[in-house]
Design an enzyme around this catalytic site. Structure first.
Site, PDB file in Angstrom:
ATOM      1  N   HIS A 169      -1.771  -8.275  26.669  1.00  0.00           N
ATOM      2  CA  HIS A 169      -1.001  -9.429  27.154  1.00  0.00           C
ATOM      3  C   HIS A 169       0.406  -9.061  27.628  1.00  0.00           C
ATOM      4  O   HIS A 169       1.389  -9.730  27.309  1.00  0.00           O
ATOM      5  CB  HIS A 169      -0.933 -10.508  26.076  1.00  0.00           C
ATOM      6  CG  HIS A 169      -2.279 -11.093  25.707  1.00  0.00           C
ATOM      7  ND1 HIS A 169      -3.311 -11.218  26.598  1.00  0.00           N
ATOM      8  CD2 HIS A 169      -2.750 -11.582  24.522  1.00  0.00           C
ATOM      9  CE1 HIS A 169      -4.356 -11.773  25.995  1.00  0.00           C
ATOM     10  NE2 HIS A 169      -4.047 -11.997  24.735  1.00  0.00           N
ATOM     11  N   HIS A 244      -2.934 -18.985  27.138  1.00  0.00           N
ATOM     12  CA  HIS A 244      -3.632 -18.675  25.889  1.00  0.00           C
ATOM     13  C   HIS A 244      -3.646 -19.875  24.939  1.00  0.00           C
ATOM     14  O   HIS A 244      -3.416 -19.724  23.733  1.00  0.00           O
ATOM     15  CB  HIS A 244      -2.992 -17.457  25.229  1.00  0.00           C
ATOM     16  CG  HIS A 244      -3.920 -16.657  24.375  1.00  0.00           C
ATOM     17  ND1 HIS A 244      -4.681 -17.233  23.368  1.00  0.00           N
ATOM     18  CD2 HIS A 244      -4.226 -15.345  24.373  1.00  0.00           C
ATOM     19  CE1 HIS A 244      -5.390 -16.285  22.785  1.00  0.00           C
ATOM     20  NE2 HIS A 244      -5.143 -15.135  23.380  1.00  0.00           N
ATOM     21  N   GLU A 383      -9.567 -18.064  28.181  1.00  0.00           N
ATOM     22  CA  GLU A 383      -8.500 -17.584  29.054  1.00  0.00           C
ATOM     23  C   GLU A 383      -9.087 -17.151  30.388  1.00  0.00           C
ATOM     24  O   GLU A 383      -9.709 -16.096  30.484  1.00  0.00           O
ATOM     25  CB  GLU A 383      -7.798 -16.401  28.374  1.00  0.00           C
ATOM     26  CG  GLU A 383      -7.312 -16.686  26.973  1.00  0.00           C
ATOM     27  CD  GLU A 383      -7.392 -15.447  26.072  1.00  0.00           C
ATOM     28  OE1 GLU A 383      -6.730 -14.438  26.386  1.00  0.00           O
ATOM     29  OE2 GLU A 383      -8.123 -15.486  25.066  1.00  0.00           O
TER      30      GLU A 383
HETATM   31  C1  GLA Z   1      -6.967 -12.310  23.286  1.00  0.00           C
HETATM   32  C2  GLA Z   1      -7.562 -11.041  22.802  1.00  0.00           C
HETATM   33  C3  GLA Z   1      -7.844 -11.157  21.334  1.00  0.00           C
HETATM   34  C4  GLA Z   1      -6.597 -11.505  20.558  1.00  0.00           C
HETATM   35  C5  GLA Z   1      -5.955 -12.729  21.158  1.00  0.00           C
HETATM   36  C6  GLA Z   1      -4.605 -13.001  20.550  1.00  0.00           C
HETATM   37  O1  GLA Z   1      -7.874 -13.349  23.247  1.00  0.00           O
HETATM   38  O2  GLA Z   1      -8.716 -10.689  23.518  1.00  0.00           O
HETATM   39  O3  GLA Z   1      -8.363  -9.943  20.866  1.00  0.00           O
HETATM   40  O4  GLA Z   1      -5.694 -10.439  20.617  1.00  0.00           O
HETATM   41  O5  GLA Z   1      -5.789 -12.583  22.546  1.00  0.00           O
HETATM   42  O6  GLA Z   1      -4.589 -12.895  19.171  1.00  0.00           O
END
Ligand code: GLA
Length: 418
Positions: A169, A244, A383
Site C-alpha cells: 500500500h 480500503h 479493493e
Molecule cells: C490488503 C492486503 C492484506 C492486508 C490488508 C490491510 O487487503 O492484501 O493482506 O494487509 O490490506 O491489513
C-alpha cells in the site's frame, strides 16, 4: 474507567481531542449507541441503530443532499484534519482529510434501521497509530510490490518495505497517512468531496511528482462513487489507487462477515506465494473455494485446506473481473448480501481486478469506533485495483503512467437492501 482497556477508550473525551461542539455531540451519540448495543448483546437484532439526524444534525428529508465540515484533530506536526459528513437523507458518509478516509457509512437495513457499516475510529491518534488502512485512499501503489523493488525504463527503484519483505500500500508512509486538500462538490444529483494530494518526486522511492485527485460523491440512488484522477510530472511512474474501506453489513463491531453472501464476477484469480505476492499465474476459480460465481456464504469454505487459503489465512486475493463493460465502462465486480438484516452492497468498477480480503489480520488488539474489539473476520475489504505486483509481471495489465498521460478510474459502491 478500567485500566485494562486499550488507550483509545481513555482518549474518548471531546476536550482531549480538541473537537468542536458538533463533533463532540456526534461522539456522545456514538458512545450512547454502543452502550445500548452491549446491553442488548445476544438479542436477535445486533444493529447499533441511531438515526443519521442524531449523529450529524442532517438527513431529515430523504433526497435532500447536504454536507457539513467539522474539525477532527491535529497531527503532531500541526496539520489540521477535518471530517466532512454528507448525506442524501438515507445514507450518510463521513470522510476525513487524513488519508482521504471513509470514516463512517450509515445505511438503513431492510426495516429502515440505520447503522454504521464501516470499521474505523473516532479520533486521529488511533488512525495514525493503529489503523490497518480503515477506509483510507491507498497510493501510490495499492497492495504489494515484491521486496519493494521494480524497474521502469531501465532504472531500478526501491520502495521501503513494510509487510515482511514486501512493500504494501505505497510503503511505510503511503497516501493513507497524508493530509489531503478537500473541496466540496455539489450538484442537484450528488454531493461529496474532491481530495487532492501532491506526492513529490522520490517520495517512498517512487519516481515523478504525482498529483492525485480522488472525488467521493453520494447520489440520490445511494451510490457512493469514487473517481480517481492522477497525472505525473518529470518522470514516468507506476500508479495503482484504491480505497480500503472495511464493511460489516451487520454494522461494525457486530460479529463476523462469515454469513454474508458473496457473488463475484470473477472467473479467474491470481494465486500468491507464502508472502502474498502473485506467482504470475492467472488461474481459473472453477472447482476451488475461490469460485463465487454462484452466491455463497463467505465463511462456507474459508477454513478449508486449500493452500491459497492457508497462505492468506482466509481470502486475501486479487480476483480478475470478468464480463463486458457497460456503456460507462463499468463492470459489476461483486455483490454482498447480509441475509439477517438485508443490507446489500454492489461494487462496479472499470479496474481489471479486485482484492477480496476477509479481514484475516484483524486480531482483537484494539477497539473500533463503536467500542468493540475487531477480530479476525469482522469485516471484508473489496479493493478495486490493478493486480498486485504488476510492475514485476509483464503478463499483468500495465500500471505505468507517463508525463502527459492521465490516470482515470471509477468505482461505485451501491448500497441497498434485499
Ligand atoms: C490488503 C492486503 C492484506 C492486508 C490488508 C490491510 O487487503 O492484501 O493482506 O494487509 O490490506 O491489513
Amino acid at each position: 474507567m478500567p485500566d485494562h482497556l486499550p488507550r483509545r477508550q481513555v482518549l474518548r473525551t471531546a476536550g482531549a481531542l480538541g473537537l468542536g461542539a458538533a463533533a463532540a455531540g456526534a461522539l456522545a451519540s456514538t458512545a450512547d449507541a454502543s452502550t445500548q448495543a452491549s446491553s442488548t448483546a445476544g438479542t436477535p437484532d445486533k444493529s447499533t441503530s441511531h438515526a443519521p439526524d442524531k449523529l450529524t444534525g442532517m438527513g431529515a428529508h430523504h433526497g435532500k443532499l447536504e454536507i457539513r465540515k467539522d474539525p477532527f484533530g491535529t497531527t503532531p506536526d500541526g496539520q489540521k484534519v477535518d471530517v466532512y459528513t454528507f448525506t442524501n437523507g438515507r445514507v450518510t458518509i463521513s470522510m476525513l482529510t487524513w488519508g482521504a478516509t471513509i470514516q463512517r457509512v450509515e445505511t438503513p437495513d431492510r426495516r429502515g434501521k440505520t447503522t454504521n457499516i464501516s470499521l474505523g475510529f473516532d479520533n486521529l491518534p488511533d488512525y495514525a497509530a493503529l489503523s490497518p488502512y480503515f477506509g483510507a485512499t491507498i497510493g501510490r501503489y495499492g497492495n504489494r510490490i515484491a521486496k519493494g523493488k521494480f524497474t521502469l525504463d531501465g532504472t531500478a527503484y526501491q520502495i521501503p518495505v513494510n509487510n515482511g519483505e514486501n512493500a504494501l500500500h505505497g510503503g511505510t508512509l503511503g497516501f493513507d497517512k497524508k493530509v489531503w486538500k478537500a473541496k466540496v462538490v455539489q450538484s442537484d444529483k450528488a454531493v461529496g468531496v474532491a481530495f487532492t494530494y501532491v506526492s513529490p518526486d522520490g517520495e517512498m522511492g517512487f519516481p515523478g511528482e504525482l498529483t492525485s485527485t480522488v472525488t467521493y460523491t453520494l447520489d440520490k440512488r445511494d451510490d457512493l462513487r469514487i473517481d480517481y484522477h492522477a497525472t505525473v510530472a518529470g518522470k514516468p511512474t507506476i500508479v495503482n489507487l484504491t480505497n480500503h474501506v472495511y464493511f460489516n453489513l451487520l454494522g461494525e463491531g457486530n460479529g463476523t462477515i462469515y454469513d454474508h453472501v458473496l457473488e463475484l464476477n470473477a472467473p479467474k484469480y491470481t494465486p500468491v506465494d507464502a508472502t502474498l505476492i502473485p506467482t504470475g499465474e492467472i488461474a481459473p476459480v472453477a472447482g476451488t473455494p475461490f469460485d463465487f460465481s454462484r452466491p455463497t456464504a463467505i465463511g462456507k469454505r474459508l477454513r478449508g485446506d486449500h493452500q491459497q487459503l492457508i497462505f492468506g489465512r482466509g481470502y486475501d486475493h486479487n480476483f480478475v473481473i470478468g464480463g463486458q463493460p457497460d456503456s460507462n465502462g463499468l463492470r459489476l465486480a461483486g455483490r454482498f448480501w447480509e441475509p439477517e438484516h438485508g443490507r446489500t452492497v454492489e461494487v462496479l468498477t472499470d479496474q481489471p481486478g479486485v482484492q477480496f480480503y476477509s479481514g484475516n489480520f484483524l486480531d482483537g488488539t484494539f477497539l473500533g469506533i463503536g467500542n468493540k474489539a475487531y477480530r479476525q473476520g469482522d469485516a471484508f475489504a473489496f479493493e478495486t485495483q490493478h493486480f498486485p505486483d504488476s510492475p514485476n509481471h509483464s503478463n499483468f495489465p500495465s500500471t505505468v503512467l507517463r508525463p502527459g498521460e492521465t490516470y482515470k478510474s471509477t468505482t461505485i459502491y451501491s448500497f441497498g437492501t434485499k
